[in-house]
Design an enzyme around this catalytic site. Structure first.
Site, PDB file in Angstrom:
ATOM      1  CB  CYS A   2      -0.843   0.051   1.264  1.00  0.00           C
ATOM      2  SG  CYS A   2      -1.846  -1.401   1.527  1.00  0.00           S
ATOM      3  NE  ARG A  27       5.035   1.608  -1.241  1.00  0.00           N
ATOM      4  CZ  ARG A  27       5.811   1.653  -0.161  1.00  0.00           C
ATOM      5  NH1 ARG A  27       6.934   2.306  -0.220  1.00  0.00           N
ATOM      6  NH2 ARG A  27       5.457   1.070   0.947  1.00  0.00           N
ATOM      7  CD1 TRP A  73      -0.177  -5.187  -3.593  1.00  0.00           C
ATOM      8  CD2 TRP A  73       0.181  -6.295  -1.690  1.00  0.00           C
ATOM      9  NE1 TRP A  73       0.551  -6.297  -3.892  1.00  0.00           N
ATOM     10  CE2 TRP A  73       0.783  -6.992  -2.751  1.00  0.00           C
ATOM     11  CE3 TRP A  73       0.280  -6.821  -0.404  1.00  0.00           C
ATOM     12  CZ2 TRP A  73       1.472  -8.193  -2.569  1.00  0.00           C
ATOM     13  CZ3 TRP A  73       0.956  -8.002  -0.224  1.00  0.00           C
ATOM     14  CH2 TRP A  73       1.539  -8.682  -1.298  1.00  0.00           C
ATOM     15  CG  ASN A  99       0.332   2.108   3.715  1.00  0.00           C
ATOM     16  OD1 ASN A  99      -0.732   2.147   3.107  1.00  0.00           O
ATOM     17  ND2 ASN A  99       1.429   2.729   3.305  1.00  0.00           N
ATOM     18  N   GLY A 100      -0.587  -1.321   6.617  1.00  0.00           N
ATOM     19  CA  GLY A 100      -0.294  -2.167   7.770  1.00  0.00           C
ATOM     20  C   GLY A 100      -1.466  -3.092   8.066  1.00  0.00           C
ATOM     21  CD  GLU A 483      18.779 -12.078  -6.837  1.00  0.00           C
ATOM     22  OE1 GLU A 483      18.212 -12.622  -5.875  1.00  0.00           O
ATOM     23  OE2 GLU A 483      18.333 -11.057  -7.385  1.00  0.00           O
ATOM     24  CE  LYS A 487      15.365 -10.286  -9.207  1.00  0.00           C
ATOM     25  NZ  LYS A 487      16.073 -10.114  -7.979  1.00  0.00           N
ATOM     26  CD  GLU A 490      11.644 -11.377  -7.441  1.00  0.00           C
ATOM     27  OE1 GLU A 490      11.222 -10.660  -6.541  1.00  0.00           O
ATOM     28  OE2 GLU A 490      12.777 -11.228  -7.946  1.00  0.00           O
ATOM     29  CG  HIS A 506      23.890 -35.980  -2.344  1.00  0.00           C
ATOM     30  ND1 HIS A 506      24.436 -37.169  -1.901  1.00  0.00           N
ATOM     31  CD2 HIS A 506      24.941 -35.141  -2.552  1.00  0.00           C
ATOM     32  CE1 HIS A 506      25.751 -37.047  -1.820  1.00  0.00           C
ATOM     33  NE2 HIS A 506      26.078 -35.822  -2.221  1.00  0.00           N
ATOM     34  CE  LYS A 603      12.203  -2.088  -5.159  1.00  0.00           C
ATOM     35  NZ  LYS A 603      13.143  -3.145  -5.568  1.00  0.00           N
TER      36      LYS A 603
HETATM   37  C1  F6R Z   1      13.458  -9.606  -5.198  1.00  0.00           C
HETATM   38  C2  F6R Z   1      13.045  -8.619  -4.260  1.00  0.00           C
HETATM   39  C3  F6R Z   1      12.690  -9.044  -2.866  1.00  0.00           C
HETATM   40  C4  F6R Z   1      13.408  -8.118  -1.891  1.00  0.00           C
HETATM   41  C5  F6R Z   1      12.961  -8.409  -0.443  1.00  0.00           C
HETATM   42  C6  F6R Z   1      13.708  -7.531   0.542  1.00  0.00           C
HETATM   43  O1  F6R Z   1      13.737  -9.111  -6.442  1.00  0.00           O
HETATM   44  O2  F6R Z   1      13.005  -7.469  -4.590  1.00  0.00           O
HETATM   45  O3  F6R Z   1      13.002 -10.373  -2.614  1.00  0.00           O
HETATM   46  O4  F6R Z   1      14.780  -8.307  -2.064  1.00  0.00           O
HETATM   47  O5  F6R Z   1      11.587  -8.216  -0.305  1.00  0.00           O
HETATM   48  O6  F6R Z   1      13.500  -6.176   0.288  1.00  0.00           O
HETATM   49  P1  F6R Z   1      14.438  -5.070   0.905  1.00  0.00           P
HETATM   50  O7  F6R Z   1      15.770  -5.240   0.290  1.00  0.00           O
HETATM   51  O8  F6R Z   1      13.790  -3.779   0.536  1.00  0.00           O
HETATM   52  O9  F6R Z   1      14.476  -5.297   2.377  1.00  0.00           O
END
Ligand code: F6R
Length: 608
Positions: A2, A27, A73, A99-100, A483, A487, A490, A506, A603
């Site tokens: 949000c 976001r 959201w 938010n929350g 990672e 990516k 996601e 294994h 985000k």
């Molecule tokens: C992946 C991604 C998330 C963030 C995670 C932590 O591409 O963006 O996995 O890395 O939510 O977010 P921050 O770094 O803002 O604490």
């Protein structure tokens, strides 16, 4: 997640609110709304869908110099017009955006309904507006009613509250969900994220948990939730460029931010590579050499990609400083009553600096007397403020939901920390010089990798047709594989699983066959032969292999390869991750995904 925007001043609020909400779109959200106060009444528009759709509902004559806006959201109740914020009390006098999560919402709702309150939505937020209204009798100041209502709330919130009968102020409050005030010329702003403010002002004030603010056109005052005690705040200046909030000709923010990495890494390194003493200069750690030597262990905490960058960091610290180092998801750590040791250095990693799980882990460590450093991108964010020192990444705002430049800059920051810790331990000046040179070579080498964009795009389109992919790597290569898989999942929604290459035999080798390609991270290091043996095992089962490494292998072992320039073996993982970002991006493009708005992802995860 949000988003909140609020405005009070001499201009009409609605266009400013809508513009701010647009800035928060990145976001992630499913509905949006605005409320403005005018002549003792509230005007409200809200709807499921995009901010653009909301803007179409707001008439040209929507006057009101005080207003609040929100992107939602969904948590409590599906995305719908009724569940969108702002929420109003029955008399339509008070409006709240939130938010929350209010944990005791069901209980409070039952009580309010028993008193005759009629609810319009399924949200937890609506409880709050009815509580505030019930406490807003004649003569009660809005901030007093808000503070009293929040006393009954259990949970997390960032809120903005508007009262049609007191249109000369907005009241905001923070507990676990960010609120930042923006100071203008005879006008004030508030938002959940500085991105919504930078077009109007660079002077900001971050609220702390348990703090409220009364915001008026000519200023603000802050005070505690607990006892209304005034608090002193120092404004800080946001140095992020407004241009960062445009795609600058790129098709998506994700692609733009991948391309920005030579410059963002340069900024992370700037002024920190100390070639004279073959070390890193990191004044923000607030730690002299004696203190740095005293730590016997390093524990790194972060979530998602931040956690994977922490795994790269742990590897770098063990290699260069020979201090046992380990990364753990902050989201797990905070719930397992962790043992906090005085001789362990804790490091929290976060791009946003607002991830609730990471913040809670930091608070748990501090409560038990541990020392925590932050590796954070967002200046002045909650995690940065909570830590005992640390490093800012200076990667610039990361708008894409999928993290790329912040991930890479975090890995670079860890290389600097590892170099610094190494040089107060046993890393030789010669090795320090070698790492300094390697760090300085990174921006140019990243540029060379990004220049392979076209070939990587073709490979991504070829592999994207598969239902799933395996990512493997050994030791330094394993966090890179994790990672890379993250990516791909996601942004392309292709299932991807990361395994240590050593573990394949294994169990997961059972999955390997012509339908499941493997992306193998194979640097030219001391484990090259072992990795090539693993590729042989995969090819024996006719599994397609795309290798990412330094030397093109025998075609029998990998039908495709992406080659990256060699740096120092310890720093190679930083470069090996870059092509995987382009690979994920172009797989998503080939599958026609909405790259900058991946499904079910926000985000910044500021709730539990
Ligand atoms: C992946 C991604 C998330 C963030 C995670 C932590 O591409 O963006 O996995 O890395 O939510 O977010 P921050 O770094 O803002 O604490």
């Amino acid at each position: 997640m949000c988003g909140i925007v609020a405005y009070i001043g001499s201009r009409d609020a609605a266009p400013i609110l809508l513009e701010g909400l647009q800035r928060l779109e990145y976001r992630g959200y499913d509905s949006a709304g605005v409320a403005v106060a005018t002549k003792g009444t509230l005007k409200v528009r809200k709807s499921k869908g995009r901010v653009g759709e909301l803007a179409a509902l707001v008439p040209a004559r929507f006057a009101g110099k005080t207003g609040i806006g929100h992107t939602r959201w969904a948590t409590h109740g599906e995305p719908s017009d009724a569940n969108s914020h702002p929420h109003l009390d029955g008399a339509e006098r008070i409006a709240v955006v939130h938010n929350g999560i209010i944990e005791n919402a069901d209980e409070l709702r039952a009580k309010l309904e028993a008193e005759g309150v009629v609810f319009q939505s399924e949200t937890d937020t609506e409880v709050l507006v009815h509580l505030i209204a019930s406490l807003s009798q004649e003569g009660v100041e809005l901030e007093d009613a808000v503070r009293a209502a929040l006393k009954r709330i259990v949970g997390t919130y960032g809120i903005a509250v508007l009262d049609a009968q007191q249109p000369d102020k907005i009241v905001v409050a923070r507990n676990g969900s960010p609120i930042v005030l923006g100071i203008g010329e005879k006008e004030m702003f508030a938002a959940s994220d500085v991105s919504a403010l930078v077009r109007y002002t660079r002077q900001v004030v971050h609220l702390d948990d348990g703090e409220l603010a009364t915001v008026r056109a000519d200023g603000f005052n802050t005070f505690t939730q607990e006892d209304a005690r005034a608090t002193a705040k120092q404004p800080s200046t946001v140095d992020w460029e407004e241009a960062s909030y445009d795609t600058a000709g790129h098709a998506h923010f994700l692609l733009k931010e991948i391309h920005e990495q030579p410059a963002s890494v340069e900024r992370t390194l700037s002024g920190r590579v100390d070639e004279r003493f073959s070390t890193a200069h990191l004044g923000g750690l607030n730690m002299d050499a004696r203190e740095a030597r005293a730590f016997r262990r390093v524990k790194i905490l972060g979530c998602g990609s931040a956690y994977y960058s922490g795994e790269l960091g742990a590897q770098l610290i063990e290699e260069l400083a020979r201090i046992p180092a380990h990364a753990e998801p902050a989201s797990e750590f905070r719930y397992r009553n962790p043992v906090i040791e005085a001789d362990t250095l804790y490091i929290a990693v976060s791009q946003s600096g607002e991830t609730y799980d990471t913040l809670a882990a930091v608070q748990e460590i501090k409560r038990k007397g541990g020392r925590v450093l932050g590796v954070v991108n967002t200046v002045g964010s909650a995690i940065a403020r909570e830590c005992d020192g640390g490093m800012y990444l200076h990667a610039g705002p990361e708008i894409s939901v999928a993290s790329t430049k912040a991930f890479t800059s975090t890995a670079v920051a860890f290389a600097l920390i590892a170099l610094h810790l190494g040089r107060v331990h046993d890393l030789s000046p010669a090795d320090g010089t070698r790492i300094c040179a390697g760090l300085k070579a990174l921006p140019g080498q990243i540029r060379e990798i990004v220049a392979q964009e076209k070939e990587i795009a073709e490979l991504a389109a070829k592999y994207a047709s598969h239902d799933g992919m395996m990512f493997i790597g050994r030791v330094r290569g394993f966090p890179v594989a994790r990672e890379g898989a993250q990516k791909l999942k996601e942004v392309s929604y292709v299932h991807a699983e990361a395994y240590p290459a050593s573990e394949l035999k294994h169990g997961p080798l059972a999955l390997i066959g012509p339908e499941l390609p493997t992306v193998a991270i194979v640097p030219d290091d001391e484990l090259l032969e072992k990795n090539l043996t693993t590729l042989g095992e995969i090819r024996a089962r006719r599994g397609p292999v795309l290798m990412v490494g330094h030397t093109r292998p025998d075609a029998k072992l990998a039908e495709d390869a992406i080659l990256v320039p060699r740096n120092e073996p310890e720093l190679d993982p930083i470069l090996l991750g870059i092509p995987l970002q382009l690979f994920a991006y172009y797989a998503a493009v080939a599958l026609e995904r909405d790259v900058d708005k991946p499904r079910n992802l926000a985000k910044s995860v500021t709730v539990e």
